[in-house]
Design a protein around this motif. Structure first.
Motif, PDB file in Angstrom:
ATOM      1  N   LEU A 175      -2.312  -2.602 -11.676  1.00  0.00           N
ATOM      2  CA  LEU A 175      -2.735  -2.124 -10.366  1.00  0.00           C
ATOM      3  C   LEU A 175      -2.399  -3.130  -9.267  1.00  0.00           C
ATOM      4  CD1 LEU A 175      -6.189  -0.509 -11.246  1.00  0.00           C
ATOM      5  CD2 LEU A 175      -4.023   0.651 -10.736  1.00  0.00           C
ATOM      6  N   PHE A 176      -2.517  -4.411  -9.570  1.00  0.00           N
ATOM      7  CA  PHE A 176      -2.171  -5.426  -8.569  1.00  0.00           C
ATOM      8  C   PHE A 176      -0.667  -5.400  -8.279  1.00  0.00           C
ATOM      9  CE2 PHE A 176      -0.681  -9.660  -7.462  1.00  0.00           C
ATOM     10  CZ  PHE A 176      -1.490  -9.977  -6.385  1.00  0.00           C
ATOM     11  N   ALA A 177       0.142  -5.386  -9.348  1.00  0.00           N
ATOM     12  CA  ALA A 177       1.598  -5.406  -9.148  1.00  0.00           C
ATOM     13  C   ALA A 177       2.080  -4.129  -8.466  1.00  0.00           C
ATOM     14  CB  ALA A 177       2.304  -5.588 -10.502  1.00  0.00           C
ATOM     15  N   TRP A 178       1.465  -3.016  -8.780  1.00  0.00           N
ATOM     16  CA  TRP A 178       1.894  -1.731  -8.224  1.00  0.00           C
ATOM     17  C   TRP A 178       1.288  -1.474  -6.841  1.00  0.00           C
ATOM     18  CZ3 TRP A 178      -1.048   2.946  -7.643  1.00  0.00           C
ATOM     19  CH2 TRP A 178      -0.287   4.079  -7.302  1.00  0.00           C
ATOM     20  N   GLY A 179      -0.025  -1.702  -6.728  1.00  0.00           N
ATOM     21  CA  GLY A 179      -0.707  -1.352  -5.493  1.00  0.00           C
ATOM     22  C   GLY A 179      -0.644  -2.410  -4.416  1.00  0.00           C
ATOM     23  N   VAL A 180      -0.639  -3.690  -4.784  1.00  0.00           N
ATOM     24  CA  VAL A 180      -0.663  -4.770  -3.803  1.00  0.00           C
ATOM     25  C   VAL A 180       0.748  -5.307  -3.551  1.00  0.00           C
ATOM     26  CG1 VAL A 180      -1.566  -7.061  -3.263  1.00  0.00           C
ATOM     27  CG2 VAL A 180      -3.020  -5.390  -4.445  1.00  0.00           C
ATOM     28  N   VAL A 181       1.446  -5.682  -4.623  1.00  0.00           N
ATOM     29  CA  VAL A 181       2.793  -6.241  -4.461  1.00  0.00           C
ATOM     30  C   VAL A 181       3.792  -5.158  -4.092  1.00  0.00           C
ATOM     31  CG1 VAL A 181       4.643  -7.509  -5.624  1.00  0.00           C
ATOM     32  CG2 VAL A 181       2.251  -8.113  -6.051  1.00  0.00           C
ATOM     33  N   GLY A 182       3.615  -3.955  -4.655  1.00  0.00           N
ATOM     34  CA  GLY A 182       4.500  -2.847  -4.327  1.00  0.00           C
ATOM     35  C   GLY A 182       5.633  -2.629  -5.290  1.00  0.00           C
ATOM     36  N   LEU A 183       5.522  -3.152  -6.505  1.00  0.00           N
ATOM     37  CA  LEU A 183       6.552  -2.900  -7.498  1.00  0.00           C
ATOM     38  C   LEU A 183       6.523  -1.436  -7.928  1.00  0.00           C
ATOM     39  CD1 LEU A 183       6.293  -6.002  -9.883  1.00  0.00           C
ATOM     40  CD2 LEU A 183       8.015  -5.568  -8.137  1.00  0.00           C
ATOM     41  N   MET A 184       7.677  -0.928  -8.319  1.00  0.00           N
ATOM     42  CA  MET A 184       7.708   0.412  -8.890  1.00  0.00           C
ATOM     43  C   MET A 184       6.923   0.427 -10.198  1.00  0.00           C
ATOM     44  SD  MET A 184      11.658   1.534  -8.171  1.00  0.00           S
ATOM     45  CE  MET A 184      11.359   3.189  -8.820  1.00  0.00           C
ATOM     46  N   ALA A 185       6.473   1.603 -10.598  1.00  0.00           N
ATOM     47  CA  ALA A 185       5.570   1.714 -11.749  1.00  0.00           C
ATOM     48  C   ALA A 185       6.161   1.089 -13.003  1.00  0.00           C
ATOM     49  CB  ALA A 185       5.227   3.183 -11.993  1.00  0.00           C
ATOM     50  N   ALA A 186       7.453   1.309 -13.250  1.00  0.00           N
ATOM     51  CA  ALA A 186       8.074   0.777 -14.467  1.00  0.00           C
ATOM     52  C   ALA A 186       8.039  -0.744 -14.480  1.00  0.00           C
ATOM     53  CB  ALA A 186       9.516   1.278 -14.584  1.00  0.00           C
ATOM     54  N   TRP A 187       8.374  -1.363 -13.339  1.00  0.00           N
ATOM     55  CA  TRP A 187       8.399  -2.820 -13.301  1.00  0.00           C
ATOM     56  C   TRP A 187       6.996  -3.405 -13.177  1.00  0.00           C
ATOM     57  CZ3 TRP A 187      12.498  -4.695 -15.226  1.00  0.00           C
ATOM     58  CH2 TRP A 187      13.721  -4.044 -15.071  1.00  0.00           C
ATOM     59  N   ALA A 188       6.059  -2.665 -12.597  1.00  0.00           N
ATOM     60  CA  ALA A 188       4.667  -3.115 -12.605  1.00  0.00           C
ATOM     61  C   ALA A 188       4.121  -3.130 -14.031  1.00  0.00           C
ATOM     62  CB  ALA A 188       3.816  -2.208 -11.721  1.00  0.00           C
ATOM     63  N   ALA A 189       4.483  -2.105 -14.819  1.00  0.00           N
ATOM     64  CA  ALA A 189       4.082  -2.084 -16.226  1.00  0.00           C
ATOM     65  C   ALA A 189       4.733  -3.225 -16.987  1.00  0.00           C
ATOM     66  CB  ALA A 189       4.462  -0.744 -16.859  1.00  0.00           C
TER      67      ALA A 189
END
Length: 467
Positions: A175-189
């Motif tokens: 959630l931090f990588a996706w929602g705060v940093v803004g990475l796409m879902a695949a790279w946030a995972a």
């Protein structure tokens, strides 16, 4: 960093086309670019060696058997010098400041690696990669052997704490990588898969160095082993997700994770079987059994590298299989020799030199710190709320002790980034810099936890030498 081309949600990157047959196997190490640091240092080195070159050329006029003066120092000689420096720095920090030795090894690799002084080139690091794989593999083997699944099955509170820590860590980081940093879902995972687990090698070496024994120490090792196992499963799934995101052929999204998991299990099972069969013919706890254990582990490392299967996953599974299937206790009391500390020097020097400090920006640094804070809160909170027979204060110490993030995270990040280099390098800078920070802070946190728990043997560092 240009987040517009790094796989963020705000700007979908250009379609990356990747030829599956051209992908580099795990025998090559996708290291960060040197940022011309080696080129900057060449004039300095040439100036220092100019007088020696002149004298050498003068001798060549009379001593015809002398070879030409080398234009640069041999990479093996340089790396050997780096290992000596790493050893001395680690021992000095341990003797004078009481810091874990691992920190000194990482500092030496970072200082002399491609990102800073550039005395050790990317090519030299690639050549030494098999030794780093062997070092990590042996340490992962030992972690796997210490994983007692039967004890976990009988202790429901411990199982609940483990599942809670794994789930909350992955969810919070994603959630931090996706929602705060803004990475796409695949790279946030991918970032969550890489950073959710503790560093088994760091935890094992720090606990051993501290001579720690007790419930906190044992649970730190157990939770580290289990979170590593969970991260390996998530890693395999994320590999498929990344392929599904960027590959035109859906077969990659299915076949590659299966190849990683099935290949690792098969190699681990075969090598564990071979180790038990041969060791059964030898006296228990003998040097010959130690040799067989190390030899089969190295054979597993080489086989995994040939088949492009992650070494860390293969050797961890081999250790788990040995622990679970060795009913006759053939190898249960056979331990790795003290020499595995020498391999640890190589491993952490290589890891320190592999960190992409030349790509560092204050933005990515702050994001990495934010990720580590979210990760730390998730781990400590999950263990504190889990309940059980261990007191809350000691459960919090376990949560602090499992904070290290190191070699496995770096190796996993480069493994995933190597799938689509055009996108993966920048997208996985976040977990790489998080690992870089925890290379230094993680061992200290783990040592603090076992010392605060009162489970370490008292040592007089003033009586220890620097080396």
């Amino acid at each position: 960093m240009c987040w517009a081309c790094s796989g963020t949600r705000s700007s979908i990157p250009p379609a990356a086309r990747y030829c599956w047959t051209a992908r580099q196997s795990s025998t090559s190490f996708s290291l960060p670019r040197a940022a011309d640091s080696g080129e900057r240092d060449e004039p300095m080195l040439n100036e220092i060696l100019s007088s020696a070159r002149t004298a050498w050329e003068g001798l060549q006029e009379r001593l015809f058997f002398l070879p030409p003066f080398p234009d640069e120092l041999d990479s093996l000689a340089l790396f050997s010098m780096l290992l000596v420096v790493g050893l001395l720095v680690g021992e000095w920090l341990r003797a004078k400041l009481g810091w874990p030795k691992v920190i000194g090894y990482v500092l030496a690799g970072t200082l002399f690696g491609p990102s800073l002084l550039g005395w050790i080139s990317i090519e030299a690091l690639a050549q030494i990669r098999p030794m780093a794989d062997a070092a990590l593999g042996l340490l992962m083997l030992e972690i796997g052997r210490r994983l007692d699944l039967r004890w976990l099955g009988e202790n429901r509170d411990l199982l609940r704490a483990t599942l809670g820590e794994i789930t909350l860590s992955f969810t919070a980081i994603f959630l931090f990588a996706w929602g705060v940093v803004g990475l796409m879902a695949a790279w946030a995972a991918a970032a969550a898969a890489v950073t959710m687990a503790s560093a088994p090698a760091v935890v094992l070496l720090t606990v051993e160095e501290s001579n720690a024994q007790g419930q906190v120490s044992e649970r730190i090792i157990l939770h580290t082993a289990l979170s590593a196992a969970a991260s390996f499963v998530v890693f395999a799934v994320v590999v498929g997700v990344v392929h599904a995101q960027y590959s035109d052929d859906w077969l990659n999204a299915v076949a590659h994770p299966l190849w990683v998991v099935v290949g690792s299990v098969m190699i681990a099972w075969l090598m564990a079987l071979l180790a038990r069969l041969v060791a059964a013919l030898l006296p228990k706890r003998s040097l010959a059994q130690v040799f067989i254990l190390v030899a089969t582990a190295l054979l597993a490392v080489g086989t995994a590298r040939m088949l492009a299967v992650p070494v860390f996953l293969t050797l961890f599974l081999m250790g788990v299989i040995l622990s679970f299937s060795d009913q006759e206790r053939t190898l249960s009391y056979t331990n790795l020799p003290e020499g595995h500390w020498l391999l640890a020097i190589i491993l952490f020097v290589v890891v320190g030199a592999s960190l992409p400090w030349q790509d560092f920006t204050w933005l990515i640094g702050l994001q990495a710190i934010g990720l580590l804070i979210v990760r730390a809160v998730a781990k400590v909170a999950a263990l504190a709320w889990a309940g059980g027979d261990l007191g809350v204060a000691r459960r919090v110490l376990v949560g602090i002790g499992i904070q290290p993030l190191s070699a496995t995270a770096v190796f996993m990040a480069y493994e995933i980034a190597g799938l689509y280099p055009e996108i993966g390098r920048s997208s996985l800078s976040l977990p790489l810099f998080a690992a870089a920070i925890m290379e230094l802070a993680g061992p200290a946190l783990c040592r603090f936890a076992v010392v605060r728990a009162g489970e370490t043997a008292a040592t007089d560092n003033s009586k220890e030498g620097v080396a």
